[in-house]
Scaffold this motif. Structure first.
Motif, PDB file in Angstrom:
ATOM      1  N   GLY A  64       0.830  -1.204   0.000  1.00 15.31           N
ATOM      2  CA  GLY A  64       0.000   0.000   0.000  1.00 15.31           C
ATOM      3  C   GLY A  64       0.862   1.250   0.000  1.00 15.31           C
ATOM      4  N   SER A  65       1.356   1.612  -1.177  1.00 13.56           N
ATOM      5  CA  SER A  65       2.278   2.760  -1.257  1.00 13.56           C
ATOM      6  C   SER A  65       1.617   4.003  -1.834  1.00 13.56           C
ATOM      7  N   LEU A  66       0.555   3.828  -2.565  1.00 14.70           N
ATOM      8  CA  LEU A  66      -0.197   4.928  -3.164  1.00 14.70           C
ATOM      9  C   LEU A  66       0.739   5.873  -3.931  1.00 14.70           C
ATOM     10  N   ARG A  67       0.844   7.121  -3.477  1.00 13.32           N
ATOM     11  CA  ARG A  67       1.720   8.083  -4.178  1.00 13.32           C
ATOM     12  C   ARG A  67       3.159   8.030  -3.682  1.00 13.32           C
ATOM     13  N   GLY A  68       3.392   7.286  -2.581  1.00 22.57           N
ATOM     14  CA  GLY A  68       4.776   7.121  -2.125  1.00 22.57           C
ATOM     15  C   GLY A  68       5.119   7.845  -0.834  1.00 22.57           C
ATOM     16  N   THR A  69       4.143   8.449  -0.186  1.00 27.08           N
ATOM     17  CA  THR A  69       4.458   9.232   1.021  1.00 27.08           C
ATOM     18  C   THR A  69       5.215   8.397   2.057  1.00 27.08           C
ATOM     19  N   SER A  70       4.622   7.293   2.459  1.00 23.06           N
ATOM     20  CA  SER A  70       5.260   6.479   3.503  1.00 23.06           C
ATOM     21  C   SER A  70       6.553   5.836   2.989  1.00 23.06           C
ATOM     22  N   LEU A  71       6.550   5.413   1.747  1.00 14.71           N
ATOM     23  CA  LEU A  71       7.730   4.753   1.180  1.00 14.71           C
ATOM     24  C   LEU A  71       8.910   5.727   1.101  1.00 14.71           C
ATOM     25  N   ILE A  72       8.670   6.915   0.594  1.00  6.80           N
ATOM     26  CA  ILE A  72       9.742   7.913   0.475  1.00  6.80           C
ATOM     27  C   ILE A  72      10.288   8.238   1.863  1.00  6.80           C
ATOM     28  N   ALA A  73       9.388   8.406   2.827  1.00  2.24           N
ATOM     29  CA  ALA A  73       9.839   8.712   4.188  1.00  2.24           C
ATOM     30  C   ALA A  73      10.703   7.581   4.740  1.00  2.24           C
ATOM     31  N   ALA A  74      10.329   6.345   4.462  1.00  2.71           N
ATOM     32  CA  ALA A  74      11.133   5.211   4.940  1.00  2.71           C
ATOM     33  C   ALA A  74      12.504   5.200   4.266  1.00  2.71           C
ATOM     34  N   MET A  75      12.557   5.614   2.998  1.00  5.78           N
ATOM     35  CA  MET A  75      13.795   5.496   2.219  1.00  5.78           C
ATOM     36  C   MET A  75      14.804   6.613   2.498  1.00  5.78           C
ATOM     37  N   VAL A  76      14.307   7.795   2.831  1.00  5.16           N
ATOM     38  CA  VAL A  76      15.209   8.948   2.970  1.00  5.16           C
ATOM     39  C   VAL A  76      16.317   8.655   3.991  1.00  5.16           C
ATOM     40  N   GLY A  77      17.546   8.778   3.542  1.00  4.10           N
ATOM     41  CA  GLY A  77      18.695   8.583   4.444  1.00  4.10           C
ATOM     42  C   GLY A  77      19.064   7.127   4.668  1.00  4.10           C
ATOM     43  N   ASN A  78      18.267   6.207   4.142  1.00  2.00           N
ATOM     44  CA  ASN A  78      18.548   4.780   4.318  1.00  2.00           C
ATOM     45  C   ASN A  78      18.984   4.181   2.977  1.00  2.00           C
ATOM     46  N   ASP A  79      20.013   4.799   2.408  1.00  2.00           N
ATOM     47  CA  ASP A  79      20.394   4.515   1.024  1.00  2.00           C
ATOM     48  C   ASP A  79      20.828   3.068   0.782  1.00  2.00           C
ATOM     49  N   ASP A  80      21.374   2.425   1.797  1.00  3.41           N
ATOM     50  CA  ASP A  80      21.904   1.077   1.564  1.00  3.41           C
ATOM     51  C   ASP A  80      20.856  -0.012   1.697  1.00  3.41           C
ATOM     52  N   ALA A  81      19.681   0.354   2.151  1.00  2.25           N
ATOM     53  CA  ALA A  81      18.672  -0.682   2.428  1.00  2.25           C
ATOM     54  C   ALA A  81      17.927  -1.076   1.148  1.00  2.25           C
ATOM     55  N   ASP A  82      17.338  -2.253   1.195  1.00  2.00           N
ATOM     56  CA  ASP A  82      16.552  -2.770   0.073  1.00  2.00           C
ATOM     57  C   ASP A  82      15.066  -2.501   0.355  1.00  2.00           C
ATOM     58  N   PHE A  83      14.392  -1.894  -0.617  1.00  4.51           N
ATOM     59  CA  PHE A  83      12.979  -1.522  -0.426  1.00  4.51           C
ATOM     60  C   PHE A  83      12.110  -2.180  -1.491  1.00  4.51           C
ATOM     61  N   VAL A  84      10.939  -2.624  -1.058  1.00  2.00           N
ATOM     62  CA  VAL A  84       9.963  -3.204  -1.978  1.00  2.00           C
ATOM     63  C   VAL A  84       8.614  -2.561  -1.707  1.00  2.00           C
ATOM     64  N   ALA A  85       7.983  -2.065  -2.773  1.00  2.00           N
ATOM     65  CA  ALA A  85       6.633  -1.497  -2.661  1.00  2.00           C
ATOM     66  C   ALA A  85       5.678  -2.398  -3.431  1.00  2.00           C
ATOM     67  N   ILE A  86       4.557  -2.725  -2.808  1.00  2.00           N
ATOM     68  CA  ILE A  86       3.544  -3.549  -3.477  1.00  2.00           C
ATOM     69  C   ILE A  86       2.237  -2.775  -3.499  1.00  2.00           C
ATOM     70  N   ASP A  87       1.697  -2.601  -4.683  1.00  2.00           N
ATOM     71  CA  ASP A  87       0.434  -1.859  -4.803  1.00  2.00           C
ATOM     72  C   ASP A  87      -0.262  -2.285  -6.085  1.00  2.00           C
ATOM     73  N   ASP A  88      -1.576  -2.386  -6.015  1.00  2.00           N
ATOM     74  CA  ASP A  88      -2.321  -2.692  -7.249  1.00  2.00           C
ATOM     75  C   ASP A  88      -2.856  -1.408  -7.892  1.00  2.00           C
ATOM     76  N   PHE A  89      -2.556  -0.283  -7.276  1.00  2.45           N
ATOM     77  CA  PHE A  89      -2.962   1.041  -7.773  1.00  2.45           C
ATOM     78  C   PHE A  89      -4.473   1.087  -8.050  1.00  2.45           C
ATOM     79  N   SER A  90      -5.194   0.467  -7.126  1.00  2.00           N
ATOM     80  CA  SER A  90      -6.653   0.434  -7.278  1.00  2.00           C
ATOM     81  C   SER A  90      -7.303   1.692  -6.718  1.00  2.00           C
ATOM     82  N   MET A  91      -6.555   2.476  -5.973  1.00  2.11           N
ATOM     83  CA  MET A  91      -7.146   3.678  -5.390  1.00  2.11           C
ATOM     84  C   MET A  91      -7.210   4.769  -6.441  1.00  2.11           C
ATOM     85  N   LYS A  92      -8.206   5.622  -6.293  1.00  2.00           N
ATOM     86  CA  LYS A  92      -8.443   6.684  -7.268  1.00  2.00           C
ATOM     87  C   LYS A  92      -7.169   7.508  -7.500  1.00  2.00           C
ATOM     88  N   ASP A  93      -6.867   7.765  -8.743  1.00  5.51           N
ATOM     89  CA  ASP A  93      -5.742   8.615  -9.141  1.00  5.51           C
ATOM     90  C   ASP A  93      -4.361   8.029  -8.852  1.00  5.51           C
TER      91      ASP A  93
END
Ligand SMILES: C[S@@+](CC[C@H](N)C(=O)[O-])C[C@H]1O[C@@H](n2cnc3c(N)ncnc32)[C@H](O)[C@@H]1O
Length: 236
Positions: A64-93
């Motif tokens: 559930g990443s939607l536009r990326g708010t939570s994902l971007i916040a998790a990633m900032v400054g954590n450059d070496d970590a591995d990130f995976v976002a899963i979304d079906d983009f079913s939400m409006k827009d």
């Protein structure tokens, strides 16, 4: 990740946990300004802290990443970590291209983005080869989705991991997470912060974090065998 380090580190992030309106240290107002999302700054700081505590070879997985708010916040400054976002983009827009361009706007490398229904892609192996140290579930919040959303990640979790659930003020989320904890001895409640309808306006709709320990609640092998023998009435 060592989940026992998480709670004290979270407390240390705020002058007065959990009532402070914003975290000390790294701020996330730019993320919220440029990528409007369904979170408060404190929730974003919590995710960023969790991601910062990943161990090498572990991944942060977000459903559930939607536009990326939570994902971007998790990633900032954590450059070496591995990130995976899963979304079906079913939400409006919502769209994959919008998520990607928002991430790039913050100068971050694109994470793995799995586009599809999490309840299909995770059980069918989208996370093969990953060891999930932090799992953030913020997709459908119906009771079954919430419960299954926790259950389905278990095979991919690192031996010790952190599970984070958003919107825990909602009755069905609260019930599903409560039932999950009751039924899963390997999961333990670490943090439960109510949200804006329950006196904590700076924590969105509430958040819970669980420690996952794969060897918790499992009897050591010889004891388990002895107990089974006694139960069956077999002489040893
Ligand atoms: C509450 S929003 C996520 C908010 C986001 N974490 C943020 O920071 O703003 C929920 C997201 O979950 C996605 N979603 C809903 N059901 C899903 C499913 N079964 N599989 C994958 N994604 C799903 C929606 O497309 C939506 O983008």
């Amino acid at each position: 990740m060592n989940p026992d380090r998480f709670e004290p580190a979270l407390h240390a992030l705020f002058d007065e946990f959990p009532v402070s309106p914003n975290p000390n240290g790294r701020r996330f107002t730019r993320v919220l300004d440029e990528v409007p999302g369904l979170a408060c700054e404190n929730n974003l700081a919590l995710l960023n802290l969790a991601a910062s505590m990943l161990e090498p070879e572990e991944s942060y997985v977000e459903v559930g990443s939607l536009r990326g708010t939570s994902l971007i916040a998790a990633m900032v400054g954590n450059d070496d970590a591995d990130f995976v976002a899963i979304d079906d983009f079913s939400m409006k827009d919502a769209s994959r291209s919008q998520l990607e361009s928002n991430i790039e706007q913050f100068g971050l490398n694109l994470p793995t983005i799995v586009e599809g229904d999490a309840f299909q892609v995770i059980p069918s192996g989208a996370l093969a080869g990953k060891r999930v140290g932090v799992y953030y579930y913020d997709a459908g919040h119906a009771y079954e989705q919430q419960f299954d959303g926790l259950r389905m990640i278990e095979p991919w979790l690192a031996d010790r991991a952190l599970l984070i659930v958003d919107d825990t003020d909602w009755e069905q989320v609260e019930q599903a997470t409560r039932d999950y904890l009751e039924q899963q001895p390997k999961a333990r409640l670490l943090v439960w912060i109510p949200g804006k309808d329950n006196g904590y306006p700076h924590w969105w709709e509430g958040v819970k974090a669980f420690a996952w320990e794969s060897d918790a609640g499992v009897l050591p092998e010889p004891t388990a065998r002895a107990a089974a023998v006694v139960e069956l009435g077999v002489e040893r």
